[in-house]
Design a protein around this motif. Structure first.
Motif, PDB file in Angstrom:
ATOM      1  N   SER A 250      36.327 -38.020   3.473  1.00 59.61           N
ATOM      2  CA  SER A 250      36.795 -38.339   2.200  1.00 59.61           C
ATOM      3  C   SER A 250      37.494 -36.828   1.172  1.00 59.61           C
ATOM      4  N   GLU A 251      37.102 -35.678   1.496  1.00 56.71           N
ATOM      5  CA  GLU A 251      37.758 -34.419   0.568  1.00 56.71           C
ATOM      6  C   GLU A 251      36.649 -34.719  -0.673  1.00 56.71           C
ATOM      7  N   VAL A 252      35.856 -34.640  -0.442  1.00 55.57           N
ATOM      8  CA  VAL A 252      34.298 -34.857  -1.877  1.00 55.57           C
ATOM      9  C   VAL A 252      34.573 -32.922  -1.799  1.00 55.57           C
ATOM     10  N   ARG A 253      34.966 -32.770  -3.127  1.00 54.79           N
ATOM     11  CA  ARG A 253      34.951 -31.249  -3.491  1.00 54.79           C
ATOM     12  C   ARG A 253      32.826 -31.055  -4.397  1.00 54.79           C
ATOM     13  N   SER A 254      32.386 -32.355  -5.243  1.00 56.09           N
ATOM     14  CA  SER A 254      30.864 -31.741  -5.550  1.00 56.09           C
ATOM     15  C   SER A 254      29.649 -33.279  -5.157  1.00 56.09           C
ATOM     16  N   LEU A 255      28.842 -32.880  -4.768  1.00 52.91           N
ATOM     17  CA  LEU A 255      27.834 -34.841  -4.896  1.00 52.91           C
ATOM     18  C   LEU A 255      26.183 -33.894  -5.879  1.00 52.91           C
ATOM     19  N   LEU A 256      26.035 -35.282  -5.538  1.00 53.95           N
ATOM     20  CA  LEU A 256      24.807 -35.019  -7.231  1.00 53.95           C
ATOM     21  C   LEU A 256      23.568 -36.094  -6.367  1.00 53.95           C
ATOM     22  N   CYS A 257      22.435 -35.786  -6.367  1.00 54.51           N
ATOM     23  CA  CYS A 257      21.561 -36.659  -5.605  1.00 54.51           C
ATOM     24  C   CYS A 257      20.225 -36.612  -6.860  1.00 54.51           C
ATOM     25  N   VAL A 258      19.861 -37.476  -7.459  1.00 54.79           N
ATOM     26  CA  VAL A 258      18.942 -37.345  -8.801  1.00 54.79           C
ATOM     27  C   VAL A 258      17.618 -38.396  -7.534  1.00 54.79           C
ATOM     28  N   PRO A 259      16.149 -38.160  -7.968  1.00 51.63           N
ATOM     29  CA  PRO A 259      15.198 -39.318  -7.544  1.00 51.63           C
ATOM     30  C   PRO A 259      14.644 -39.913  -8.701  1.00 51.63           C
ATOM     31  N   LEU A 260      14.559 -41.256  -8.357  1.00 49.68           N
ATOM     32  CA  LEU A 260      14.129 -42.885  -9.191  1.00 49.68           C
ATOM     33  C   LEU A 260      12.161 -42.375  -8.985  1.00 49.68           C
ATOM     34  N   SER A 261      11.521 -41.979 -10.365  1.00 45.23           N
ATOM     35  CA  SER A 261      10.980 -41.986 -10.428  1.00 45.23           C
ATOM     36  C   SER A 261       9.931 -42.643 -10.857  1.00 45.23           C
ATOM     37  N   VAL A 262       8.944 -44.040 -10.639  1.00 41.93           N
ATOM     38  CA  VAL A 262       8.279 -44.407 -11.742  1.00 41.93           C
ATOM     39  C   VAL A 262       6.734 -44.384 -11.249  1.00 41.93           C
ATOM     40  N   PHE A 263       5.637 -43.802 -12.272  1.00 40.41           N
ATOM     41  CA  PHE A 263       4.343 -43.759 -12.020  1.00 40.41           C
ATOM     42  C   PHE A 263       3.956 -42.539 -11.563  1.00 40.41           C
ATOM     43  N   GLN A 264       4.679 -41.197 -10.584  1.00 33.69           N
ATOM     44  CA  GLN A 264       4.722 -40.768 -10.307  1.00 33.69           C
ATOM     45  C   GLN A 264       4.793 -41.084  -8.446  1.00 33.69           C
ATOM     46  N   ARG A 265       5.876 -41.768  -8.543  1.00 36.01           N
ATOM     47  CA  ARG A 265       6.145 -42.682  -7.175  1.00 36.01           C
ATOM     48  C   ARG A 265       7.678 -42.680  -7.038  1.00 36.01           C
ATOM     49  N   VAL A 266       8.221 -41.874  -5.750  1.00 35.85           N
ATOM     50  CA  VAL A 266       9.801 -42.485  -5.945  1.00 35.85           C
ATOM     51  C   VAL A 266       9.640 -43.430  -5.300  1.00 35.85           C
ATOM     52  N   ILE A 267      11.173 -44.047  -5.389  1.00 40.32           N
ATOM     53  CA  ILE A 267      11.411 -45.246  -5.329  1.00 40.32           C
ATOM     54  C   ILE A 267      12.559 -45.315  -4.612  1.00 40.32           C
ATOM     55  N   GLY A 268      13.534 -44.537  -5.322  1.00 37.93           N
ATOM     56  CA  GLY A 268      14.745 -44.320  -4.476  1.00 37.93           C
ATOM     57  C   GLY A 268      15.169 -43.565  -5.422  1.00 37.93           C
ATOM     58  N   CYS A 269      16.986 -43.295  -5.653  1.00 34.73           N
ATOM     59  CA  CYS A 269      17.643 -42.735  -5.520  1.00 34.73           C
ATOM     60  C   CYS A 269      18.928 -42.369  -6.253  1.00 34.73           C
ATOM     61  N   ILE A 270      19.308 -41.944  -7.477  1.00 27.12           N
ATOM     62  CA  ILE A 270      21.213 -42.041  -7.386  1.00 27.12           C
ATOM     63  C   ILE A 270      21.442 -41.050  -6.790  1.00 27.12           C
ATOM     64  N   TYR A 271      23.256 -41.139  -5.834  1.00 24.22           N
ATOM     65  CA  TYR A 271      24.105 -40.601  -5.614  1.00 24.22           C
ATOM     66  C   TYR A 271      25.197 -40.478  -5.452  1.00 24.22           C
ATOM     67  N   LEU A 272      26.242 -39.502  -6.257  1.00 26.11           N
ATOM     68  CA  LEU A 272      27.259 -39.772  -6.484  1.00 26.11           C
ATOM     69  C   LEU A 272      28.073 -37.576  -6.120  1.00 26.11           C
ATOM     70  N   ASP A 273      29.586 -38.582  -6.459  1.00 23.74           N
ATOM     71  CA  ASP A 273      30.056 -37.463  -5.487  1.00 23.74           C
ATOM     72  C   ASP A 273      31.543 -37.097  -6.094  1.00 23.74           C
ATOM     73  N   SER A 274      32.218 -36.438  -6.175  1.00 19.01           N
ATOM     74  CA  SER A 274      33.518 -36.269  -7.042  1.00 19.01           C
ATOM     75  C   SER A 274      34.523 -35.317  -5.674  1.00 19.01           C
TER      76      SER A 274
END
Length: 656
Positions: A250-274
């Motif tokens: 996929s020729e990925v040069r950079s990646l970034l992933c951050v958590p999605l938290s609601v009231f100290q409870r992780v419900i998912g994440c957002i994942y990006l790459d370049s």
């Protein structure tokens, strides 16, 4: 238009089936355009056809169990958005509303490679954009923070104004692409802190056809498990990630992933790459994405919960409709369906007559569901269950101070049902004084509250039901003649179950499925002898008695099959059906009952009251047993022989 079927029950449950232009056949045969692996569905069950004007028509193809639309069997009918279609045990919702998006979603594929050592980790408390005091101190006039703050404000306004989950995810990724140099993005949501994602949405920066978006499962899992954000600045030079084949392809040069938290409870994440070597992610992008995740997490969680609630509401509504639908396909029930289909669209007052337990309220609900007031209230009132002194206030309401205890004004059920349907069950039990007030409602569509002085107008359709002979009650002066004629604009008589016994097997299967689910037991097949006994019985309590018998058999009976001995005693006392082989146990029990009754009747010289006392039962129960066991002639003959002094033989198991 986007015509489709949403399967709500059966083998295809929760599936969405697009309907192409032209004709689509549905059936058990794999050659159908819509094959359904369901033994209750005929090989060619029904046909759905789109006309030139875009409308859809459904046509039954002489199927064995019929095609039902909104609870009524149909041969050919136009379909409207939201119509419920039943074919055997399978149910579908017909939907036509558009559900198009400007840019289609991409697919998600996980990569299970290990994360690189060259990553940047931050905790939520380290996110600069979520610390306003620190931000204000560090914000020069020309700082990029000003641009980022503007983007955060824009995202905040957008994400909290969208309710639809898919639309929210699409808008959020589009806004992220405006401030982050990402080539691809994905929003992954999980339930209850689990790491198995139940919602995945992906997009690419380029609009057009969907593309495959590969997501590192290891990175996403670590972000959710540890509630941290991860930044991979240079993937080709980052050791372990450099050797990941999927990222290399996929020729990925950079990646970034951050958590999605609601009231100290992780419900998912957002994942990006370049994939752009000149536009790598850096720590400022990580800080900004962590802030975006903090802003959008609650909105995503709310949208997901709203989507679940809507689906659950649809499921429960479908279940309620199934439970509140008339069941049967015999000649008598087909006549009922035809009557209901003809009368439902009108606003005429309907009087439903029939014995208790024949389904009078189900017929009333069918009229409401298929009429023009389907989206308005259906208010059912049992006139026999409410004391006369309270029924007037319950129907018409009362003003404050109109009687002792009336501390506030109260709306009556007629007023609550304004715009909808009022169902008055057991109307024959209504007191004469209330009959006068009800007559005014039918004539003028208005009434006064108890203690009120101003008439209240209502727009209602009235459906009444009774198990009494109202014409006879009118002749005896127990029911007002003028009210009877106002109620009986259209009359329907529900047949007793003994007049449509051919529907008993279908009703039995329905109640087995219903109460197996409700009582948390496994559905059981019904033995041939038990089914023969069910069909052979006269059912004085009608469908309600059958329903209670099946529930009892499921809870108290054998674990693997509903057997003859699992049925109530009243059924076992009946003479066996011709096709039914009576078991030795039942035959001996029946013979013993006959002998005990014969001995008691002879001992009292034909005095049934005294005989019942000897047997320890009420005389009415003794008469019922004699009738059910077919002993009347045998008793008469035994008493005649006893008067002549002729010795009698004991009754055998097969005696009638």
């Amino acid at each position: 238009m986007h015509p489709r079927l949403l399967a709500t029950a059966g083998p295809l449950k929760d599936s969405i089936i697009p309907l192409p232009v032209g004709e689509v056949t549905l059936g058990r045969d794999p050659a159908n355009a819509l094959p359904v692996v369901d033994p209750s569905v005929s090989r060619k069950h029904c046909l759905l056809r789109q006309e030139e004007d875009g409308r859809f028509q459904i046509k039954d193809l002489d199927s064995r169990n019929g095609t039902v639309v909104n609870g009524l069997p149909v041969k050919e009918q136009w379909l409207h958005h939201g119509d419920e279609i039943a074919t055997g045990d399978s149910m579908f919702l017909f939907l036509v509303e558009d559900d198009e998006r400007a840019t289609p979603a991409s697919r998600v594929e996980f990569d299970d490679s290990q994360p690189t050592a060259e990553t940047k980790l931050i905790h939520p408390k380290e996110v600069v954009y979520l610390q306003p005091d620190r931000l204000l101190k560090e914000l020069p006039a020309t700082s990029p923070l000003a641009r980022n703050l503007s983007a955060l404000l824009k995202i905040s306004r957008v994400v909290h104004a969208i309710r639809d989950l898919e639309e929210l995810q699409a808008q959020l990724l589009d806004l992220i692409f405006e401030v982050i140099p990402a080539s691809r993005g994905a929003i992954l949501l999980a339930e209850g802190g689990a790491q198995d994602f139940n919602s995945m949405y992906a997009r690419t920066r380029q609009a057009g056809q969907p593309q495959l978006v590969r997501v590192s499962r290891t990175i996403a899992t670590q972000v959710m498990r540890e509630d941290i954000a991860i930044l991979g600045v240079d993937v080709p030079a980052s050791g372990q990630l450099r050797d990941v084949e999927s990222l290399a392809v996929s020729e990925v040069r950079s990646l970034l992933c951050v958590p999605l938290s609601v009231f100290q409870r992780v419900i998912g994440c957002i994942y990006l790459d370049s994939t752009n070597a000149g536009s790598r992610f850096h720590e400022d992008h990580l800080q900004l994405m962590a802030a975006i995740a903090g802003i959008s997490a609650v909105a995503l969680d709310n949208a997901r919960r709203l989507q679940w609630l809507e689906q659950e509401n649809l499921r429960l509504t479908t279940e309620v409709r199934q439970e509140q639908s008339l069941i049967g396909e015999g000649e008598r029930m087909r006549e009922i369906y035809q009557f209901l289909a003809k009368v439902a669209p009108a606003d005429s007052t309907v009087l439903i007559e029939g014995e208790s337990g024949t389904g009078k309220e189900l017929a009333a609900r069918s009229l409401h569901r298929n009429g023009g007031r389907a989206n308005k209230p259906f208010v059912a009132i049992n006139c026999a269950a409410i004391p006369e002194t309270l029924l007037e206030s319950d129907l018409f309401g009362h003003e404050r101070g109109s009687f002792t205890g009336a501390t506030t004004q109260k709306k009556g059920r007629l007023e609550v049902a304004d715009g909808g349907v009022v169902f008055l069950d057991e109307i024959g039990e209504m007191a004469p004084a209330l009959q006068v007030k009800l007559l005014r409602v039918l004539q003028e569509r208005e009434f006064d509250r108890v203690g009120g002085t101003h008439p209240i107008k209502v727009d209602i359709r009235l459906i009444a039901a009774t198990n009494r002979d109202l014409e006879e009650a009118v002749r005896l002066g127990k029911f007002r003649q003028d009210l009877y004629y106002r109620l009986a604009v259209v009359k329907l008589t529900m047949p007793p179950l003994r007049e449509h016994k051919d529907d008993i097997p279908m009703l039995t299967r329905h109640f087995v499925q219903k109460y197996a689910k409700r009582c948390k037991v496994k559905p059981k097949p019904v033995a041939r002898e038990a089914m023969a006994a069910l069909v052979n019985y006269e059912w004085p309590g009608n469908v309600r008695e059958l329903e209670n018998a099946i529930e009892r058999a499921l809870v108290m009976g054998a674990p693997d099959m509903v057997l003859l001995e699992d049925l109530p005693e009243s059924l076992l006392e009946q003479p066996p059906a011709p096709e039914m082989t009576e078991g030795k146990y039942q035959a001996n029990v029946k013979a013993l009952k006959k002998q005990l009754i014969l001995d008691a009747v002879e001992q009292t010289r034909g005095n049934y009251v005294e005989a019942a006392a000897i047997l320890g039962m009420h005389a009415n129960n003794l008469h019922r047993l004699i009738r059910n066991l077919g002993m009347k002639d045998a008793l008469v003959e035994a008493l005649r022989e006893g008067s002549r002094g002729t010795p009698r033989a004991r009754l055998s198991g097969g005696a009638a």
